[in-house]
Design a protein around this motif. Structure first.
Motif, mmCIF file in Angstrom:
data_model
loop_
_atom_site.group_PDB
_atom_site.id
_atom_site.type_symbol
_atom_site.label_atom_id
_atom_site.label_comp_id
_atom_site.label_asym_id
_atom_site.label_seq_id
_atom_site.Cartn_x
_atom_site.Cartn_y
_atom_site.Cartn_z
ATOM 1 N N SER A 90 0.856 -1.178 0.000
ATOM 2 C CA SER A 90 0.000 0.000 0.000
ATOM 3 C C SER A 90 0.893 1.230 0.000
ATOM 4 O O SER A 90 2.123 1.127 0.082
ATOM 5 C CB SER A 90 -0.889 0.003 1.243
ATOM 6 O OG SER A 90 -0.079 0.120 2.405
ATOM 7 N N ARG A 123 -6.715 -6.543 -5.952
ATOM 8 C CA ARG A 123 -7.335 -5.252 -6.253
ATOM 9 C C ARG A 123 -6.242 -4.244 -6.591
ATOM 10 O O ARG A 123 -5.551 -3.740 -5.699
ATOM 11 C CB ARG A 123 -8.170 -4.778 -5.074
ATOM 12 C CG ARG A 123 -9.370 -5.669 -4.798
ATOM 13 C CD ARG A 123 -10.254 -5.110 -3.707
ATOM 14 N NE ARG A 123 -10.686 -3.741 -4.027
ATOM 15 C CZ ARG A 123 -11.517 -3.041 -3.259
ATOM 16 N NH1 ARG A 123 -11.981 -3.580 -2.133
ATOM 17 N NH2 ARG A 123 -11.871 -1.813 -3.592
ATOM 18 N N ARG A 126 -5.701 -0.864 -4.802
ATOM 19 C CA ARG A 126 -5.169 -0.820 -3.439
ATOM 20 C C ARG A 126 -3.666 -1.092 -3.397
ATOM 21 O O ARG A 126 -3.092 -1.223 -2.320
ATOM 22 C CB ARG A 126 -5.906 -1.823 -2.556
ATOM 23 C CG ARG A 126 -7.398 -1.504 -2.445
ATOM 24 C CD ARG A 126 -8.016 -2.119 -1.237
ATOM 25 N NE ARG A 126 -9.379 -1.647 -1.048
ATOM 26 C CZ ARG A 126 -10.143 -1.946 -0.010
ATOM 27 N NH1 ARG A 126 -9.664 -2.729 0.944
ATOM 28 N NH2 ARG A 126 -11.372 -1.474 0.097
ATOM 29 N N SER A 237 1.313 -9.453 1.353
ATOM 30 C CA SER A 237 1.685 -8.091 1.736
ATOM 31 C C SER A 237 3.178 -8.013 2.029
ATOM 32 O O SER A 237 3.715 -8.855 2.750
ATOM 33 C CB SER A 237 0.890 -7.676 2.974
ATOM 34 O OG SER A 237 1.521 -6.616 3.652
ATOM 35 N N GLU A 275 -8.767 -12.422 11.767
ATOM 36 C CA GLU A 275 -8.226 -11.097 11.452
ATOM 37 C C GLU A 275 -7.349 -11.143 10.211
ATOM 38 O O GLU A 275 -7.383 -10.242 9.358
ATOM 39 C CB GLU A 275 -7.436 -10.570 12.649
ATOM 40 C CG GLU A 275 -8.321 -10.217 13.841
ATOM 41 C CD GLU A 275 -7.515 -9.914 15.092
ATOM 42 O OE1 GLU A 275 -6.272 -10.146 15.072
ATOM 43 O OE2 GLU A 275 -8.107 -9.447 16.086
ATOM 44 N N TYR A 278 -9.446 -11.484 7.139
ATOM 45 C CA TYR A 278 -10.065 -10.196 6.815
ATOM 46 C C TYR A 278 -9.089 -9.315 6.035
ATOM 47 O O TYR A 278 -9.462 -8.674 5.044
ATOM 48 C CB TYR A 278 -10.505 -9.493 8.098
ATOM 49 C CG TYR A 278 -11.024 -8.090 7.863
ATOM 50 C CD1 TYR A 278 -12.310 -7.873 7.364
ATOM 51 C CD2 TYR A 278 -10.218 -6.986 8.114
ATOM 52 C CE1 TYR A 278 -12.778 -6.580 7.133
ATOM 53 C CE2 TYR A 278 -10.675 -5.696 7.895
ATOM 54 C CZ TYR A 278 -11.959 -5.511 7.401
ATOM 55 O OH TYR A 278 -12.409 -4.227 7.158
ATOM 56 N N ARG A 279 -7.812 -9.283 6.467
ATOM 57 C CA ARG A 279 -6.817 -8.482 5.754
ATOM 58 C C ARG A 279 -6.632 -8.996 4.326
ATOM 59 O O ARG A 279 -6.505 -8.204 3.377
ATOM 60 C CB ARG A 279 -5.485 -8.500 6.506
ATOM 61 C CG ARG A 279 -5.535 -7.789 7.856
ATOM 62 C CD ARG A 279 -4.152 -7.581 8.433
ATOM 63 N NE ARG A 279 -3.477 -8.829 8.780
ATOM 64 C CZ ARG A 279 -3.569 -9.426 9.960
ATOM 65 N NH1 ARG A 279 -4.346 -8.916 10.915
ATOM 66 N NH2 ARG A 279 -2.903 -10.539 10.205
ATOM 67 N N GLU A 281 -8.920 -10.572 2.592
ATOM 68 C CA GLU A 281 -10.160 -10.275 1.876
ATOM 69 C C GLU A 281 -10.206 -8.819 1.402
ATOM 70 O O GLU A 281 -10.758 -8.516 0.335
ATOM 71 C CB GLU A 281 -11.355 -10.583 2.780
ATOM 72 C CG GLU A 281 -12.664 -10.756 2.051
ATOM 73 C CD GLU A 281 -13.748 -11.278 2.987
ATOM 74 O OE1 GLU A 281 -14.643 -11.987 2.515
ATOM 75 O OE2 GLU A 281 -13.680 -10.981 4.198
ATOM 76 N N GLN A 282 -9.604 -7.920 2.180
ATOM 77 C CA GLN A 282 -9.580 -6.515 1.780
ATOM 78 C C GLN A 282 -8.667 -6.268 0.580
ATOM 79 O O GLN A 282 -8.818 -5.267 -0.123
ATOM 80 C CB GLN A 282 -9.113 -5.642 2.952
ATOM 81 C CG GLN A 282 -10.028 -5.682 4.158
ATOM 82 C CD GLN A 282 -11.478 -5.379 3.803
ATOM 83 O OE1 GLN A 282 -11.779 -4.271 3.361
ATOM 84 N NE2 GLN A 282 -12.352 -6.345 3.976
ATOM 85 N N ALA A 283 -7.733 -7.169 0.356
ATOM 86 C CA ALA A 283 -6.764 -6.980 -0.726
ATOM 87 C C ALA A 283 -7.190 -7.630 -2.038
ATOM 88 O O ALA A 283 -6.554 -7.402 -3.067
ATOM 89 C CB ALA A 283 -5.410 -7.550 -0.307
ATOM 90 N N SER A 285 -10.560 -9.328 -4.668
ATOM 91 C CA SER A 285 -11.905 -9.014 -5.161
ATOM 92 C C SER A 285 -12.908 -10.133 -4.930
ATOM 93 O O SER A 285 -14.043 -10.055 -5.399
ATOM 94 C CB SER A 285 -11.838 -8.704 -6.664
ATOM 95 O OG SER A 285 -11.297 -9.812 -7.374
#
Length: 368
Positions: A90, A123, A126, A237, A275, A278-279, A281-283, A285
């Protein structure tokens, strides 16, 4: 009576034992569990990444790579398979990416759009920057472990399971190790007990190294519908907040957790796993629909996050082979040869600088 006793039947202990057994040395591996590779080795999502780790670890990687590529006596089949490693950043993580690229070799910088072309569920909006190491390769951990075990036995070595070291003492130049399978003696004992290495040292009356086991969790998810994941690299990441790896038609996703724990038979913490998912999933689609299976293993680090390898300065014949952290499988071919060279009085194939960086005496502790 043996020449060398190795405590711990993970990849570190088994590979070092196989190398020590060349030339006719009588070598015994004592493993507490009913089978070898039960803990960290058997739970590793191993991949060979040439640029993974600090300068010392990268030097070990350089020694290990040609052995992986031409395993010779270890295996007739290839141990490495094509995979690649793609890391994304990011805007806030760009300094981490820049620092990684500064010291890396064989790595290509990418844009977010280019990263999403390689792993289409990412994504791109991002991703401020990315990198790919196309030469990163998957490691067949079981093939490697069993190959070294076979090599050890072929050279006359023994593996004794269900043989936790319950008592240790040194008498008349010999280490005596008491187990439920009998008492074993040798002038040299190698502490390759992974998360339990400090416990083994304490049992032997040797000062601890301050080793810290850390939990690393993982989960198997169904592959995203409509995508062929097998051609994807491992991706995640750059700040190590999550990563994912194609695994037999599915996706293995880890929160990249590193929570300090006591040595134990590890299991995944549900909240930590949630958790991390979730991280992830945010990255991407696609949503996380279900977890098919989860587990955890222990990665054990020395205070400076560099392996501890060498004879203890305060305990004759006590050799440390511990603190490999998350690098144990990919450095095993290098550390096993280094261990054998130091024990057999040969010249190791790493520099004095690397040896000094791993020496047990660097922490200024001696046996009490």
């Amino acid at each position: 009576m043996a020449d060398v006793i190795l405590i711990g039947g993970g990849i570190a202990g088994i590979s070092a034992a196989a190398e020590c057994a060349r030339g006719g040395a009588d070598v015994v591996v004592l493993e507490a569990e009913p089978r070898i590779g039960y803990h960290a080795t058997g739970r590793s999502a191993a991949i060979f990444i040439r640029n993974y780790g600090n300068a010392t670890l990268r030097a070990l990687n350089a020694v290990a790579e040609p052995i992986f590529e031409e395993p010779g006596e270890i295996s007739d089949a290839p141990i490495l398979s094509p995979r690649g490693e793609l890391m994304v950043a990011s805007e806030e993580e760009l300094p981490v990416l820049d620092a990684y690229l500064d010291d890396a070799v064989g790595v290509e910088r990418l844009t977010g759009a280019e990263a999403a072309e390689i792993v289409p569920i990412l994504r791109a909006d991002r991703i401020a920057g990315a990198m790919i190491e196309r030469g990163a390769r998957g490691i067949d951990v079981d093939l490697l472990l069993q190959g070294y075990a076979r090599m050890l036995r072929t050279r006359g070595g023994r593996i004794v399971t269900g043989a936790a070291a319950t008592g240790m003492s040194r008498e008349a130049g010999q280490w005596r190790v008491e187990t439920a399978e009998g008492t074993f003696a040798a002038p040299v004992v190698v502490n390759a007990a992974g998360a339990w290495a400090d416990e083994v040292a304490a049992r032997a009356g040797v000062a601890r190294m301050g080793l810290q086991p850390c939990r690393r969790s993982a989960a198997i998810l169904p592959a995203p519908e409509g995508f062929d994941t097998e051609a994807w690299p491992i991706f995640g990441s750059i700040a190590e907040t999550w990563y994912a790896k194609p695994e037999a038609g599915k996706l293995m996703v880890s929160p990249a957790d590193e929570d300090p724990v006591a040595p134990h038979d590890a299991w995944a913490d549900d909240m930590v796993l949630a958790e991390g998912l979730y991280r992830f999933e945010q990255a991407v689609s696609v949503p996380v629909t279900r977890v098919e299976h989860s587990w955890a293993g222990l990665r054990t680090f020395a205070p400076d996050r560099t392996p501890v390898a060498g004879f203890d300065p305060g305990a004759d014949g006590f050799f440390w082979l511990a603190g490999q952290g998350g690098y144990g499988v990919q450095t095993a071919p290098a550390l096993s040869r280094l261990t054998a060279a130091l024990i057999l009085g040969e010249v190791p194939d790493v520099s004095e600088t690397v040896l000094a960086a791993m020496a047990p005496g660097r922490f200024g502790v001696e046996a009490g």
